[in-house]
Motif scaffolding. Structure first.
Motif, PDB file in Angstrom:
ATOM      1  N   PRO A 247      48.708  65.336  48.937  1.00  0.00           N
ATOM      2  CA  PRO A 247      47.305  65.747  49.141  1.00  0.00           C
ATOM      3  C   PRO A 247      46.937  66.910  48.212  1.00  0.00           C
ATOM      4  CG  PRO A 247      48.687  66.629  50.893  1.00  0.00           C
ATOM      5  CD  PRO A 247      49.585  65.801  50.012  1.00  0.00           C
ATOM      6  N   ARG A 248      47.222  66.757  46.931  1.00  0.00           N
ATOM      7  CA  ARG A 248      46.981  67.820  45.939  1.00  0.00           C
ATOM      8  C   ARG A 248      46.664  67.153  44.610  1.00  0.00           C
ATOM      9  NH1 ARG A 248      47.821  70.642  49.704  1.00  0.00           N
ATOM     10  NH2 ARG A 248      49.047  72.554  49.926  1.00  0.00           N
ATOM     11  N   ASP A 249      45.967  67.879  43.746  1.00  0.00           N
ATOM     12  CA  ASP A 249      45.794  67.386  42.382  1.00  0.00           C
ATOM     13  C   ASP A 249      45.710  68.569  41.424  1.00  0.00           C
ATOM     14  OD1 ASP A 249      45.545  65.687  40.269  1.00  0.00           O
ATOM     15  OD2 ASP A 249      43.603  64.859  40.846  1.00  0.00           O
ATOM     16  N   PHE A 250      45.987  68.286  40.158  1.00  0.00           N
ATOM     17  CA  PHE A 250      45.850  69.307  39.127  1.00  0.00           C
ATOM     18  C   PHE A 250      44.378  69.444  38.729  1.00  0.00           C
ATOM     19  CE2 PHE A 250      50.094  67.436  38.072  1.00  0.00           C
ATOM     20  CZ  PHE A 250      50.871  68.585  38.130  1.00  0.00           C
ATOM     21  N   CYS A 251      44.080  70.510  38.005  1.00  0.00           N
ATOM     22  CA  CYS A 251      42.847  70.581  37.244  1.00  0.00           C
ATOM     23  C   CYS A 251      43.244  70.349  35.791  1.00  0.00           C
ATOM     24  CB  CYS A 251      42.187  71.942  37.406  1.00  0.00           C
ATOM     25  SG  CYS A 251      41.884  72.361  39.131  1.00  0.00           S
ATOM     26  N   TYR A 252      42.279  69.984  34.970  1.00  0.00           N
ATOM     27  CA  TYR A 252      42.634  69.595  33.602  1.00  0.00           C
ATOM     28  C   TYR A 252      41.723  70.230  32.570  1.00  0.00           C
ATOM     29  CZ  TYR A 252      44.858  65.989  36.405  1.00  0.00           C
ATOM     30  OH  TYR A 252      45.601  65.331  37.345  1.00  0.00           O
ATOM     31  N   ARG A 253      42.311  70.425  31.390  1.00  0.00           N
ATOM     32  CA  ARG A 253      41.478  70.822  30.254  1.00  0.00           C
ATOM     33  C   ARG A 253      41.930  70.062  29.016  1.00  0.00           C
ATOM     34  NH1 ARG A 253      43.984  74.745  26.665  1.00  0.00           N
ATOM     35  NH2 ARG A 253      45.929  75.527  27.557  1.00  0.00           N
ATOM     36  N   LEU A 254      40.987  69.902  28.106  1.00  0.00           N
ATOM     37  CA  LEU A 254      41.327  69.266  26.836  1.00  0.00           C
ATOM     38  C   LEU A 254      42.235  70.213  26.066  1.00  0.00           C
ATOM     39  CD1 LEU A 254      40.801  66.915  24.864  1.00  0.00           C
ATOM     40  CD2 LEU A 254      38.940  68.284  23.916  1.00  0.00           C
ATOM     41  N   PHE A 255      43.368  69.704  25.598  1.00  0.00           N
ATOM     42  CA  PHE A 255      44.326  70.580  24.933  1.00  0.00           C
ATOM     43  C   PHE A 255      44.319  70.393  23.432  1.00  0.00           C
ATOM     44  CE2 PHE A 255      48.686  71.390  23.364  1.00  0.00           C
ATOM     45  CZ  PHE A 255      48.797  72.734  23.710  1.00  0.00           C
TER      46      PHE A 255
ATOM     47  N   HIS B  58      42.366  60.445  19.576  1.00  0.00           N
ATOM     48  CA  HIS B  58      43.029  60.410  20.879  1.00  0.00           C
ATOM     49  C   HIS B  58      43.193  61.837  21.413  1.00  0.00           C
ATOM     50  CE1 HIS B  58      45.690  58.707  23.950  1.00  0.00           C
ATOM     51  NE2 HIS B  58      46.372  59.817  23.823  1.00  0.00           N
ATOM     52  N   ALA B  59      42.904  62.028  22.688  1.00  0.00           N
ATOM     53  CA  ALA B  59      42.927  63.380  23.256  1.00  0.00           C
ATOM     54  C   ALA B  59      44.121  63.592  24.168  1.00  0.00           C
ATOM     55  CB  ALA B  59      41.647  63.607  24.042  1.00  0.00           C
ATOM     56  N   ILE B  60      44.692  64.783  24.109  1.00  0.00           N
ATOM     57  CA  ILE B  60      45.700  65.173  25.090  1.00  0.00           C
ATOM     58  C   ILE B  60      45.065  66.162  26.046  1.00  0.00           C
ATOM     59  CG2 ILE B  60      48.006  66.095  25.511  1.00  0.00           C
ATOM     60  CD1 ILE B  60      48.653  66.084  22.705  1.00  0.00           C
ATOM     61  N   TYR B  61      45.315  65.971  27.296  1.00  0.00           N
ATOM     62  CA  TYR B  61      44.871  66.932  28.294  1.00  0.00           C
ATOM     63  C   TYR B  61      46.066  67.705  28.798  1.00  0.00           C
ATOM     64  CZ  TYR B  61      40.241  64.986  28.250  1.00  0.00           C
ATOM     65  OH  TYR B  61      38.991  64.606  27.852  1.00  0.00           O
ATOM     66  N   MET B  62      45.759  68.911  29.300  1.00  0.00           N
ATOM     67  CA  MET B  62      46.817  69.722  29.894  1.00  0.00           C
ATOM     68  C   MET B  62      46.391  70.077  31.307  1.00  0.00           C
ATOM     69  SD  MET B  62      48.297  73.379  28.690  1.00  0.00           S
ATOM     70  CE  MET B  62      49.819  73.094  27.822  1.00  0.00           C
ATOM     71  N   THR B  63      47.377  70.140  32.185  1.00  0.00           N
ATOM     72  CA  THR B  63      47.046  70.557  33.541  1.00  0.00           C
ATOM     73  C   THR B  63      46.703  72.040  33.532  1.00  0.00           C
ATOM     74  OG1 THR B  63      49.342  71.120  33.983  1.00  0.00           O
ATOM     75  CG2 THR B  63      48.634  68.887  34.561  1.00  0.00           C
ATOM     76  N   GLN B  64      45.928  72.460  34.514  1.00  0.00           N
ATOM     77  CA  GLN B  64      45.742  73.895  34.734  1.00  0.00           C
ATOM     78  C   GLN B  64      45.482  74.099  36.211  1.00  0.00           C
ATOM     79  OE1 GLN B  64      42.364  74.947  32.199  1.00  0.00           O
ATOM     80  NE2 GLN B  64      41.012  74.862  33.979  1.00  0.00           N
ATOM     81  N   SER B  65      45.650  75.336  36.652  1.00  0.00           N
ATOM     82  CA  SER B  65      45.457  75.573  38.081  1.00  0.00           C
ATOM     83  C   SER B  65      44.073  76.137  38.374  1.00  0.00           C
ATOM     84  CB  SER B  65      46.548  76.483  38.630  1.00  0.00           C
ATOM     85  OG  SER B  65      47.059  77.321  37.634  1.00  0.00           O
ATOM     86  N   GLU B  66      43.404  76.654  37.330  1.00  0.00           N
ATOM     87  CA  GLU B  66      42.051  77.153  37.542  1.00  0.00           C
ATOM     88  C   GLU B  66      41.111  75.957  37.634  1.00  0.00           C
ATOM     89  OE1 GLU B  66      43.838  77.833  34.748  1.00  0.00           O
ATOM     90  OE2 GLU B  66      44.755  79.684  35.503  1.00  0.00           O
TER      91      GLU B  66
ATOM     92  N   ALA C  52      38.376  73.280  37.175  1.00  0.00           N
ATOM     93  CA  ALA C  52      37.707  72.819  35.970  1.00  0.00           C
ATOM     94  C   ALA C  52      37.064  71.499  36.298  1.00  0.00           C
ATOM     95  CB  ALA C  52      38.716  72.637  34.840  1.00  0.00           C
ATOM     96  N   ARG C  53      36.159  71.090  35.446  1.00  0.00           N
ATOM     97  CA  ARG C  53      35.556  69.791  35.661  1.00  0.00           C
ATOM     98  C   ARG C  53      36.611  68.742  35.317  1.00  0.00           C
ATOM     99  NH1 ARG C  53      30.437  67.542  32.836  1.00  0.00           N
ATOM    100  NH2 ARG C  53      31.755  68.176  31.105  1.00  0.00           N
ATOM    101  N   GLN C  54      36.943  67.942  36.277  1.00  0.00           N
ATOM    102  CA  GLN C  54      38.000  66.961  36.037  1.00  0.00           C
ATOM    103  C   GLN C  54      37.476  65.877  35.113  1.00  0.00           C
ATOM    104  OE1 GLN C  54      40.428  66.369  39.503  1.00  0.00           O
ATOM    105  NE2 GLN C  54      40.888  64.306  38.820  1.00  0.00           N
ATOM    106  N   THR C  55      38.184  65.638  34.048  1.00  0.00           N
ATOM    107  CA  THR C  55      37.676  64.741  33.025  1.00  0.00           C
ATOM    108  C   THR C  55      37.978  63.290  33.323  1.00  0.00           C
ATOM    109  OG1 THR C  55      39.691  65.337  31.903  1.00  0.00           O
ATOM    110  CG2 THR C  55      37.662  66.341  31.131  1.00  0.00           C
ATOM    111  N   ARG C  56      39.095  63.035  33.959  1.00  0.00           N
ATOM    112  CA  ARG C  56      39.421  61.658  34.322  1.00  0.00           C
ATOM    113  C   ARG C  56      40.559  61.706  35.321  1.00  0.00           C
ATOM    114  NH1 ARG C  56      43.012  59.680  29.152  1.00  0.00           N
ATOM    115  NH2 ARG C  56      44.143  58.481  30.691  1.00  0.00           N
ATOM    116  N   PRO C  57      40.736  60.649  36.076  1.00  0.00           N
ATOM    117  CA  PRO C  57      41.796  60.697  37.075  1.00  0.00           C
ATOM    118  C   PRO C  57      43.162  60.417  36.442  1.00  0.00           C
ATOM    119  CG  PRO C  57      40.574  58.640  37.250  1.00  0.00           C
ATOM    120  CD  PRO C  57      39.983  59.396  36.105  1.00  0.00           C
TER     121      PRO C  57
END
Length: 636
Positions: free
Chosen positions: A331-339, A346-354, A356-361
């Motif tokens: 019952p948890r999820d990461f937040c993400y940012r474009l890295f 092609h884009a890499i995303y990185m997890t973050q704990s702050e 953020a607008r989630q870009t995709r699941p």
RNA sequence: GCGCCUGUAGCUCAAUGGAUAGAGCGUUGGCCUCCGGAGCCAAAGGCUAUGGGUUCGAAUCCCGUCAGGCGCGCCA
């Protein structure tokens, strides 16, 4: 394209079911060892004969009688070798079907697969061992994609570990640098390579330094500067270095999952609550493990510590939480940012704990492949056990440790690199790679050597070619050599690394495959330039003389098995079979092409048949090489 | 000690229980007046570590022996 052989097999099963009591598993088909034994073969008669106390030869005859005339695709059925049932296909029909379905991709499976690979500690440069991991992981991901799975590639970043603390201590306390000083270091990852080895020498047997190291680790965990800042900086810089290294050989990621976020977002707490509720994780009754929370590993009857007596979480504990998340079971999820965005977009995303607008699941996989070397089998098995104990039999079964053996160095290779051998090592078959001892071939250095060698080879063959033009070609060839080398061995074969073999561009190698394709493309180009006839449905193979007819058919049959072969490689965890398949096809082609010239052929029908074969070959083998991440240069 | 893996040609490796155990490298000898020689053809090289067993059939499965590797951390 759905393999025609699959269709034929299904039709056979349907007919045989009418007369025999068959379970699916009994009916297997194989490629006969030799063409004279047909195009498809089954040993079903042996199985049935045993059941009915009959003779295999008689049963085979009975089966043949039942099948004869019932299958459009089959020209003839013969019994041979005391009970083998050999099928001979209608070759021209088969060829036509293959030709007309060349562009059909496999349908989407509607299933999401997560492949975790690379996952290198961000404290120093990547080495050859990591290259095996990443190449296998990448080819695994490409295979899944080819077969119609949705694939997400994750790279787990252990940015909190003691190993980063080692170099943080080395830079701040041993070399007395500050963050600004660290930022001025060029080639940080390679610099840390040496420092890491040096620092580990110092730590050995020195209690005072060991205590200092623990202090640094603790400060990082408690976010105390300058250690925390230095750790963040180093981890990110080294990670970028790894991504650059892998990008050179065509390896991309979708998500970088950071351990620090797993912790910050309390993934483990959620997992622990569940494990405690289900009695999977318990307080240890072993006095030596006082105050520890443990999981009993049933298979080997071991109690594995998950939470230490001081309340910190071990590596497996975090990994359990992370893997539960991959299956969407937390019952948890990461937040993400474009890295980072690759040149191809092609884009890499990185997890973050702050927030953020989630870009995709991310996550939510139905199947999870963890590409990790065999030394972690026990921990990976433990995670599968936990998934089952938590009431998730499906995910437990679909949690796949994609295990492979390590890369080691031959004693000769160690000497060649100017490193010392310890007593007794001279006679060992191979020597384990060790970051602590600085004993490994750096990925970047190997890639540089490969680039250099292929550039030399190209320039010697194309003296007029400008370096600017030769360079990208050389890189393409170097990548092929490396990737092929990493995938050609069975997974449970230890690769005893040897420069001579890795730098081999002849014979059983990636460049051999490319060379075959380059020559083939050259024929097509010349054919077009010569104004030869455009593509059309190939005519009858009956036009060919006996020797060519057999070779031609053999190649058509082999080429038609592309999808089957990739499926096989994935099912059996044997990506090396892709390399063997590709190599075999190219060998056959080179042989054929040497005997039967295309452009010089005067007979238009025969020429057209040969050109058709080339087009089919190009279509199939390009796809196969793409699955292996091997591109085809314009010339070489 | 317990668990997992490995042993195949001089070397490095292949071989869904299936038909005559195959490649590359190395060695020896051939092949461009011919679509690119990073290629093609050929020769030599094997009791599949070893002893039993199962099977119509074993390099492959089972048991033993010998040899080697890797795991079994309050490291990751």
């Amino acid at each position: 394209m759905k393999s025609l052989q699959e269709k034929i097999k299904n039709a056979m099963v349907a007919v045989l079911r009418e007369s025999f009591d068959l379970s699916q598993t009994e009916l297997t088909f194989s490629q006969p060892a030799e063409r004279k034994f047909g195009d498809l073969s089954t040993t079903l008669a042996f199985v049935l004969a045993k059941k009915t106390q009959s003779k295999p030869f008689l049963v085979a005859g009975e089966l043949a009688a039942k099948l004869t005339g019932k299958l459009d695709a089959i020209e003839e059925i013969r019994v041979a070798g005391g009970g083998f049932l050999n099928f001979y296909l209608r070759r021209d029909d088969y060829l036509k079907y293959l030709w007309q379905n060349l562009e059909k991709p496999l349908p989407a499976k509607g299933e999401k697969v997560i492949v975790e690979h690379t996952s290198i500690n961000p404290n120093k440069s990547a080495h050859i061992g990591h290259l095996r991991n990443s190449c296998l992981g990448d080819i695994l991901a490409r295979s899944c994609r080819f077969l119609g799975y949705e694939v997400e590639v994750q790279n787990y970043i252990d940015d909190t570990g003691i190993q980063v603390a080692d170099v943080v201590w080395g830079l701040l306390h041993y070399q007395k640098m500050d963050l600004d000083g660290i930022k001025k270091i060029s080639g940080l990852a390679a610099y840390l390579w040496d420092l890491y080895a040096e620092v580990n020498q110092l730590f050995a047997g020195n209690d005072d330094l060991a205590r200092q190291r623990r202090d640094v680790h603790k400060k990082i965990e408690e976010k105390i500067d300058p250690e925390y800042q230095a750790c963040r900086y180093i981890a990110e810089q080294v990670l970028l270095d790894h991504i650059r290294t892998m990008e050179q050989i065509g390896i991309h990621y979708d998500l970088l999952a950071r351990e620090s976020d797993v912790i910050a977002l309390d993934f483990f707490k959620a997992a622990a609550a569940e494990m405690t509720a289900r009695n999977v994780m318990t307080r240890s009754t072993d006095p030596e493990k006082k105050d520890c929370l443990v999981i009993h590993y049933d298979r080997e009857n071991i109690e594995k510590i998950i939470v230490r007596s001081n309340g910190t979480i071990t590596y497996v504990g975090k990994d359990i939480a992370y893997n539960l998340w991959k299956f969407n079971l937390l019952p948890r999820d990461f937040c993400y940012r474009l890295f980072h965005t690759y040149p191809d977009g092609h884009a890499i995303y990185m997890t973050q704990s702050e927030p953020a607008r989630q870009t995709r699941p991310f996550g939510r996989g139905q199947k999870v492949y963890n590409v990790i070397d065999v030394r972690q089998s026990y921990l990976q098995n433990l995670i599968a056990q936990v998934l089952a104990q938590l009431g998730h039999p499906g995910p437990s079964a679909n949690f796949i440790h994609f295990s492979y053996e390590m890369v080691a160095l031959t004693p000769a290779c160690v000497r060649e690199m100017g490193l010392k051998l310890e007593a007794g090592e001279e006679n060992k078959p191979y020597i384990e790679v060790s970051g602590r001892k600085g004993r490994a071939v750096k990925a970047d250095e190997l890639i540089a050597q490969l680039n250099e060698k292929s550039l030399r080879e190209i320039q010697s063959r194309n003296p007029a070619l400008a370096e600017a033009e030769a360079l990208p070609l050389a890189r393409t060839i170097a990548v092929a050599a490396l990737r092929y080398f990493m995938v050609k061995f069975n997974l449970n074969t230890v690769i005893a690394f040897d420069f001579k073999e890795a730098l081999n561009f002849e014979g059983d190698s990636g460049p051999y495959l490319q060379y075959t394709m380059v020559r083939l493309n050259s024929i097509l180009k010349k054919s077009t330039a010569a104004g030869l006839e455009a593509e059309r449905v190939p005519g009858s193979m009956q036009r060919l003389e006996a020797r060519e007819k057999e070779l031609y058919w053999e190649m058509i049959l082999n080429l038609s098995l592309l999808e089957t072969q990739v499926e096989f490689a994935l099912q059996n965890h044997e990506l090396s079979s892709l390399a063997a398949y590709a190599y075999g096809l190219c060998q056959k082609f080179n042989h054929y092409y040497h005997l039967f010239p295309v452009l010089a052929e005067k007979d238009a029908d025969i020429r057209n048949l040969r050109l058709s074969l080339i087009r089919i070959f190009k279509n199939k083998v390009e796809k196969l090489l793409a699955v292996m991440g091997i591109a085809i240069p314009d010339r070489m």
